[in-house]
Design an enzyme around this catalytic site. Structure first.
Site: not given
Ligand code: GAR
Length: 210
Positions: A29-31, A107, A124, A126
Site C-alpha cells: 500500500g505504498s501507493n 493483484m 491502474n 503497473h
Molecule cells: C506497485 O509497484 C504496482 O505497480 C504493482 O504492485 C505494486 C504495489 O505496491 N502493480 C501491479 O503489478 C499490477 N499489475 P504498493 O502495494 O506498495 O503500492
C-alpha cells in the site's frame, strides 16, 4: 535520473471540486499512502471515503487505519467467481458515491462487472512501460529481457490485463547490478510521483466531461 511524460505543472492539475476516490489494494500500500499524502498536502483535491483490500494480512489495512480511512476486507477466496467479487466491490463503491476507482497494487483480474459500472473510471498502476511486460512479475520480466530502460505506467483499466489508455508514464534506467528489489524500488519512487498526478489528470477530464 528519470523521465516523466507528460510533464504537468501543479497549476495544470488543479481540480475545481473534490474527487472521491475508491481505492483497491492487495499488498503493502505504498501507493495508497502517497495518494493520502498528496491529499493531505493539498497537491490533490481529493478524498478517500473507502479502501477495499482482499488479503486479510495486507499491510495496506494498517496504513488505511493510520490515515483514518474506512477499510473493508473483501476476500476473493470467499467468492466463487471473479464477477461475484467485482459485484461486491461495485456495491461498496456505489454506496460511497465514488468518482474514480484506483487500483493501487490490486493483484486480481477485474471483470466487466466493475468496468461497466464505472466506465473509464478505473485507474491502474503497473511497474513497466506498457505495453511491455504486462502481467505479473513485470520487474523480473524487464531484467530477464535485458532492456536498459523500464518504468511505470498509470492507465485506464480495460478487460485486457494491463492494457488501456495511458495517462502518465515514467522511465528509469536499469543498471548492471540491479536486482528485482533495487529495480522495483527505483520504479516505485517514480510511481509515487506520477500516481497522484495521473489521478488529478483523469479527475479533471471526468469533471469537464460532465
Ligand atoms: C506497485 O509497484 C504496482 O505497480 C504493482 O504492485 C505494486 C504495489 O505496491 N502493480 C501491479 O503489478 C499490477 N499489475 P504498493 O502495494 O506498495 O503500492
Amino acid at each position: 535520473m528519470s523521465f516523466i511524460s507528460p510533464l504537468l505543472t501543479p497549476e495544470q492539475l488543479k481540480l475545481e471540486k473534490t474527487v472521491k476516490l475508491g481505492v483497491m489494494a492487495s499488498g503493502s500500500g505504498s501507493n495508497f499512502e502517497v495518494i493520502c499524502e498528496a491529499i493531505a498536502n493539498q497537491q490533490l483535491n481529493g478524498e478517500v471515503p473507502i479502501l477495499i483490500y482482499n488479503n486479510p494480512d495486507a499491510k495496506v489495512k494498517e496504513r488505511g487505519e493510520r490515515w483514518g480511512v474506512k477499510t473493508i476486507l473483501l476476500n476473493h477466496r470467499n467468492y466463487k467467481k471473479r464477477e461475484d467479487l467485482d459485484q461486491a466491490i461495485v456495491e461498496v463503491f456505489q454506496a460511497h458515491n465514488i468518482d474514480l476507482i484506483i487500483m493501487a497494487g490490486w493483484m486480481r483480474i477485474v471483470t466487466k462487472v466493475l468496468l461497466e459500472a464505472f466506465p473509464n473510471k478505473v485507474i491502474n498502476i503497473h511497474p513497466s512501460l506498457l505495453p511491455s511486460f504486462r502481467g505479473i512479475h513485470a520487474v523480473e520480466q524487464a531484467l530477464a529481457a535485458k532492456v536498459k530502460v523500464t518504468g511505470c505506467t498509470v492507465h485506464l483499466a480495460e478487460l485486457e490485463v494491463d492494457h488501456g489508455p495511458i495517462l502518465m508514464q515514467a522511465a528509469v534506467p536499469i543498471f548492471e547490478d540491479d536486482t528485482s528489489e533495487t529495480l522495483h524500488a527505483r520504479i516505485q519512487e517514480q510511481e509515487h510521483l506520477i500516481f497522484p498526478q495521473a489521478i488529478a489528470l483523469r479527475a479533471q477530464q471526468i469533471f469537464t466531461e460532465k
